[in-house]
Design a protein around this motif. Structure first.
Motif, PDB file in Angstrom:
ATOM      1  N   HIS A   1      -0.380 -13.373   3.942  1.00 50.10           N
ATOM      2  CA  HIS A   1       0.246 -13.626   2.650  1.00 50.10           C
ATOM      3  C   HIS A   1      -0.548 -13.041   1.489  1.00 50.10           C
ATOM      4  CE1 HIS A   1      -2.550 -16.924   3.425  1.00 50.10           C
ATOM      5  NE2 HIS A   1      -2.582 -17.186   2.140  1.00 50.10           N
ATOM      6  N   PHE A   2      -1.788 -12.651   1.733  1.00 51.78           N
ATOM      7  CA  PHE A   2      -2.603 -12.026   0.694  1.00 51.78           C
ATOM      8  C   PHE A   2      -2.423 -10.509   0.648  1.00 51.78           C
ATOM      9  CE2 PHE A   2      -5.757 -15.687   1.354  1.00 51.78           C
ATOM     10  CZ  PHE A   2      -5.236 -16.409   0.281  1.00 51.78           C
ATOM     11  N   MET A   3      -1.799  -9.933   1.647  1.00 54.16           N
ATOM     12  CA  MET A   3      -1.779  -8.484   1.788  1.00 54.16           C
ATOM     13  C   MET A   3      -0.832  -7.790   0.818  1.00 54.16           C
ATOM     14  SD  MET A   3      -1.926  -8.232   5.947  1.00 54.16           S
ATOM     15  CE  MET A   3      -1.853  -6.431   5.951  1.00 54.16           C
ATOM     16  N   SER A   4      -1.257  -6.599   0.388  1.00 57.06           N
ATOM     17  CA  SER A   4      -0.429  -5.745  -0.453  1.00 57.06           C
ATOM     18  C   SER A   4       0.326  -4.772   0.442  1.00 57.06           C
ATOM     19  CB  SER A   4      -1.309  -4.959  -1.425  1.00 57.06           C
ATOM     20  OG  SER A   4      -2.150  -4.054  -0.714  1.00 57.06           O
ATOM     21  N   GLU A   5       1.204  -3.976  -0.151  1.00 59.43           N
ATOM     22  CA  GLU A   5       1.948  -2.979   0.618  1.00 59.43           C
ATOM     23  C   GLU A   5       0.995  -1.978   1.267  1.00 59.43           C
ATOM     24  OE1 GLU A   5       5.361   0.480  -0.124  1.00 59.43           O
ATOM     25  OE2 GLU A   5       5.043  -1.104  -1.614  1.00 59.43           O
ATOM     26  N   GLU A   6      -0.031  -1.566   0.541  1.00 59.06           N
ATOM     27  CA  GLU A   6      -0.998  -0.625   1.097  1.00 59.06           C
ATOM     28  C   GLU A   6      -1.783  -1.253   2.244  1.00 59.06           C
ATOM     29  OE1 GLU A   6      -4.596   2.406  -0.289  1.00 59.06           O
ATOM     30  OE2 GLU A   6      -3.917   0.835  -1.654  1.00 59.06           O
ATOM     31  N   ASP A   7      -2.090  -2.538   2.128  1.00 58.83           N
ATOM     32  CA  ASP A   7      -2.782  -3.235   3.215  1.00 58.83           C
ATOM     33  C   ASP A   7      -1.970  -3.190   4.498  1.00 58.83           C
ATOM     34  OD1 ASP A   7      -4.965  -4.008   1.629  1.00 58.83           O
ATOM     35  OD2 ASP A   7      -4.002  -5.888   1.034  1.00 58.83           O
ATOM     36  N   PHE A   8      -0.669  -3.409   4.386  1.00 56.22           N
ATOM     37  CA  PHE A   8       0.182  -3.404   5.580  1.00 56.22           C
ATOM     38  C   PHE A   8       0.216  -2.011   6.222  1.00 56.22           C
ATOM     39  CE2 PHE A   8       2.037  -7.371   3.839  1.00 56.22           C
ATOM     40  CZ  PHE A   8       2.023  -8.137   4.995  1.00 56.22           C
ATOM     41  N   GLU A   9       0.217  -0.967   5.394  1.00 58.84           N
ATOM     42  CA  GLU A   9       0.180   0.388   5.938  1.00 58.84           C
ATOM     43  C   GLU A   9      -1.144   0.651   6.647  1.00 58.84           C
ATOM     44  OE1 GLU A   9       2.617   2.774   6.089  1.00 58.84           O
ATOM     45  OE2 GLU A   9       3.840   1.062   5.480  1.00 58.84           O
TER      46      GLU A   9
ATOM     47  N   LYS B   1      -7.966   6.462  -2.586  1.00 59.78           N
ATOM     48  CA  LYS B   1      -6.828   7.360  -2.407  1.00 59.78           C
ATOM     49  C   LYS B   1      -5.720   6.628  -1.668  1.00 59.78           C
ATOM     50  CE  LYS B   1      -9.660  11.506  -2.124  1.00 59.78           C
ATOM     51  NZ  LYS B   1     -10.048  12.662  -1.290  1.00 59.78           N
ATOM     52  N   LYS B   2      -4.479   6.755  -2.185  1.00 56.50           N
ATOM     53  CA  LYS B   2      -3.367   6.016  -1.600  1.00 56.50           C
ATOM     54  C   LYS B   2      -2.505   6.886  -0.677  1.00 56.50           C
ATOM     55  CE  LYS B   2      -3.029   2.759  -5.436  1.00 56.50           C
ATOM     56  NZ  LYS B   2      -3.455   1.623  -4.660  1.00 56.50           N
ATOM     57  N   ASN B   3      -2.750   8.193  -0.723  1.00 54.50           N
ATOM     58  CA  ASN B   3      -1.917   9.060   0.105  1.00 54.50           C
ATOM     59  C   ASN B   3      -2.400   9.094   1.547  1.00 54.50           C
ATOM     60  OD1 ASN B   3      -4.217  10.464  -0.995  1.00 54.50           O
ATOM     61  ND2 ASN B   3      -3.430  12.287   0.028  1.00 54.50           N
ATOM     62  N   VAL B   4      -1.464   8.916   2.460  1.00 59.05           N
ATOM     63  CA  VAL B   4      -1.741   9.071   3.894  1.00 59.05           C
ATOM     64  C   VAL B   4      -0.914  10.252   4.351  1.00 59.05           C
ATOM     65  CG1 VAL B   4      -1.575   8.021   6.160  1.00 59.05           C
ATOM     66  CG2 VAL B   4      -2.145   6.628   4.176  1.00 59.05           C
ATOM     67  N   HIS B   5      -1.538  11.250   4.978  1.00 60.86           N
ATOM     68  CA  HIS B   5      -0.867  12.492   5.317  1.00 60.86           C
ATOM     69  C   HIS B   5       0.333  12.265   6.234  1.00 60.86           C
ATOM     70  CE1 HIS B   5      -4.099  14.554   3.415  1.00 60.86           C
ATOM     71  NE2 HIS B   5      -5.002  14.064   4.248  1.00 60.86           N
ATOM     72  N   THR B   6       1.310  13.152   6.107  1.00 58.07           N
ATOM     73  CA  THR B   6       2.521  13.064   6.915  1.00 58.07           C
ATOM     74  C   THR B   6       2.216  13.087   8.406  1.00 58.07           C
ATOM     75  OG1 THR B   6       3.765  14.191   5.181  1.00 58.07           O
ATOM     76  CG2 THR B   6       4.766  14.117   7.381  1.00 58.07           C
ATOM     77  N   GLU B   7       1.252  13.937   8.780  1.00 57.40           N
ATOM     78  CA  GLU B   7       0.918  14.015  10.199  1.00 57.40           C
ATOM     79  C   GLU B   7       0.321  12.720  10.717  1.00 57.40           C
ATOM     80  OE1 GLU B   7      -2.313  16.368   7.925  1.00 57.40           O
ATOM     81  OE2 GLU B   7      -0.147  16.015   7.871  1.00 57.40           O
ATOM     82  N   GLU B   8      -0.323  11.936   9.836  1.00 51.42           N
ATOM     83  CA  GLU B   8      -0.867  10.651  10.256  1.00 51.42           C
ATOM     84  C   GLU B   8       0.269   9.701  10.605  1.00 51.42           C
ATOM     85  OE1 GLU B   8      -3.300   9.335   7.093  1.00 51.42           O
ATOM     86  OE2 GLU B   8      -4.913  10.772   7.470  1.00 51.42           O
ATOM     87  N   THR B   9       1.357   9.754   9.824  1.00 49.77           N
ATOM     88  CA  THR B   9       2.507   8.906  10.101  1.00 49.77           C
ATOM     89  C   THR B   9       3.104   9.237  11.462  1.00 49.77           C
ATOM     90  OG1 THR B   9       2.998   8.787   7.738  1.00 49.77           O
ATOM     91  CG2 THR B   9       4.760   8.159   9.248  1.00 49.77           C
ATOM     92  N   SER B  10       3.188  10.533  11.765  1.00 50.50           N
ATOM     93  CA  SER B  10       3.731  10.924  13.067  1.00 50.50           C
ATOM     94  C   SER B  10       2.841  10.443  14.198  1.00 50.50           C
ATOM     95  CB  SER B  10       3.885  12.444  13.143  1.00 50.50           C
ATOM     96  OG  SER B  10       2.625  13.085  13.095  1.00 50.50           O
ATOM     97  N   GLU B  11       1.529  10.377  13.950  1.00 48.45           N
ATOM     98  CA  GLU B  11       0.614   9.853  14.967  1.00 48.45           C
ATOM     99  C   GLU B  11       0.917   8.392  15.237  1.00 48.45           C
ATOM    100  OE1 GLU B  11      -1.484  11.309  16.759  1.00 48.45           O
ATOM    101  OE2 GLU B  11      -1.959  13.208  15.817  1.00 48.45           O
ATOM    102  N   LEU B  12       1.250   7.639  14.196  1.00 50.50           N
ATOM    103  CA  LEU B  12       1.564   6.221  14.364  1.00 50.50           C
ATOM    104  C   LEU B  12       2.834   6.037  15.183  1.00 50.50           C
ATOM    105  CD1 LEU B  12       0.794   4.912  10.774  1.00 50.50           C
ATOM    106  CD2 LEU B  12      -0.345   4.203  12.858  1.00 50.50           C
ATOM    107  N   VAL B  13       3.826   6.881  14.928  1.00 50.12           N
ATOM    108  CA  VAL B  13       5.098   6.763  15.632  1.00 50.12           C
ATOM    109  C   VAL B  13       4.919   6.943  17.132  1.00 50.12           C
ATOM    110  CG1 VAL B  13       7.365   7.816  15.940  1.00 50.12           C
ATOM    111  CG2 VAL B  13       6.437   7.496  13.640  1.00 50.12           C
ATOM    112  N   SER B  14       4.015   7.860  17.517  1.00 47.56           N
ATOM    113  CA  SER B  14       3.826   8.150  18.939  1.00 47.56           C
ATOM    114  C   SER B  14       2.690   7.352  19.568  1.00 47.56           C
ATOM    115  CB  SER B  14       3.546   9.646  19.120  1.00 47.56           C
ATOM    116  OG  SER B  14       2.376  10.017  18.421  1.00 47.56           O
ATOM    117  N   ALA B  15       2.158   6.370  18.859  1.00 48.22           N
ATOM    118  CA  ALA B  15       0.977   5.639  19.335  1.00 48.22           C
ATOM    119  C   ALA B  15       1.204   4.968  20.681  1.00 48.22           C
ATOM    120  CB  ALA B  15       0.560   4.595  18.300  1.00 48.22           C
ATOM    121  N   LYS B  16       2.404   4.453  20.901  1.00 45.97           N
ATOM    122  CA  LYS B  16       2.668   3.721  22.137  1.00 45.97           C
ATOM    123  C   LYS B  16       2.665   4.610  23.368  1.00 45.97           C
ATOM    124  CE  LYS B  16       5.284  -0.084  20.049  1.00 45.97           C
ATOM    125  NZ  LYS B  16       6.565  -0.813  20.026  1.00 45.97           N
TER     126      LYS B  16
END
Length: 264
Positions: free
Chosen positions: A212-220, A17-32
């Protein structure tokens, strides 16, 4: 109990599955801004992951970990509970923390009794040049692959941006538990599977090698691995988790993300 663990090196994550929930993204923003603070030294008063210092820890399941002398279940629960406190809404991450090291059962007699060098320790790609960021890199010259022209270039048998799911990794508990999860049809999201498979890939997530081997999904997914690693490495403590107290919660997560019967 038989081990069914055929290693699918290429294209094995195509159906993830490639979808990451919106709330997960907000968790990343506030991680620090999270409350968890990494200690400056381990329980023995030494630097974390220092392989040149003779540790005073007791012999445990994982001799490759210089920072731990508690049972593995405590490490798993300490990691999971620390994440649960800071990321209460990410139950998939709680379960990922709980099971990330379960592949170490390969060292047990019931699961093949593989030697520790084949089960634990840092992982790294094979089929390409060994990066100097690999721990104990000086010993890699003894590996015959380092003398094979097909394998000793930066890309080796791969291509830039091919995606880590198309790169063959050194064998260990990470890949085994990843395969167990995949073969049993887990519904853990892609970041969870990425964490399980690459949490020992320190040359990547600590040193920045092999990107250099990583895909866009890998970086996410790597963003979540960086979050997880802080807890995996620094939550090791002499303060033990009450296993029976937290068992019902984690059993509910197992029931949610895995079938009742597993193939190992």
């Amino acid at each position: 109990m038989a081990i069914q663990a055929e290693h699918h090196a290429h294209g094995s994550q195509a159906e993830e599955k490639k979808n990451v929930h919106t709330e997960e993204t907000s968790e990343l923003v506030s991680a620090k801004n999270r409350m968890f603070k990494a200690p400056k030294s381990n329980a023995f008063g030494q630097s974390f992951r220092d392989y040149d210092i003779e540790s005073e820890r007791q012999k445990v399941v994982d001799d490759s970990d210089p920072d731990l002398d508690e049972p593995q279940i405590q490490h798993l629960l300490q990691t999971a509970e620390a994440i649960r406190k800071d990321y209460p809404n990410e139950d998939w991450l709680h379960l990922t923390a709980l099971i990330h090291d379960l592949g170490k059962i390969l060292h047990l007699p019931q699961f093949g009794e593989l030697p520790q060098w084949a089960v634990v320790g840092d992982t790294f790609p094979v089929g390409c040049a060994f990066d100097e960021k690999n721990v104990h890199h000086k010993y890699f010259k003894e590996n015959s692959d380092s003398k094979n022209p097909a394998y000793n270039t930066k890309d080796g048998v791969y291509s830039k941006g091919c995606g880590l799911d198309n790169v063959l990794m050194s064998w260990g508990h990470d890949d085994y538990m990843y395969m167990v999860a995949k073969e049993n049809g887990t519904t853990l999201p892609s970041p969870g599977l990425f964490i399980i498979r690459y949490h020992s890939f320190y040359p990547l997530h600590k040193e920045g090698a092999y990107t250099h081997f990583m895909s866009e999904e890998d970086f996410e997914n790597l963003k979540w691995l960086h979050i997880f690693n802080k807890y995996d490495l620094y939550s090791k403590s002499k303060v033990l988790v009450d296993v029976e107290k937290v068992k019902p919660y984690y059993q509910s997560l197992i029931d949610k993300y895995f079938p009742a019967k597993l193939k190992w």
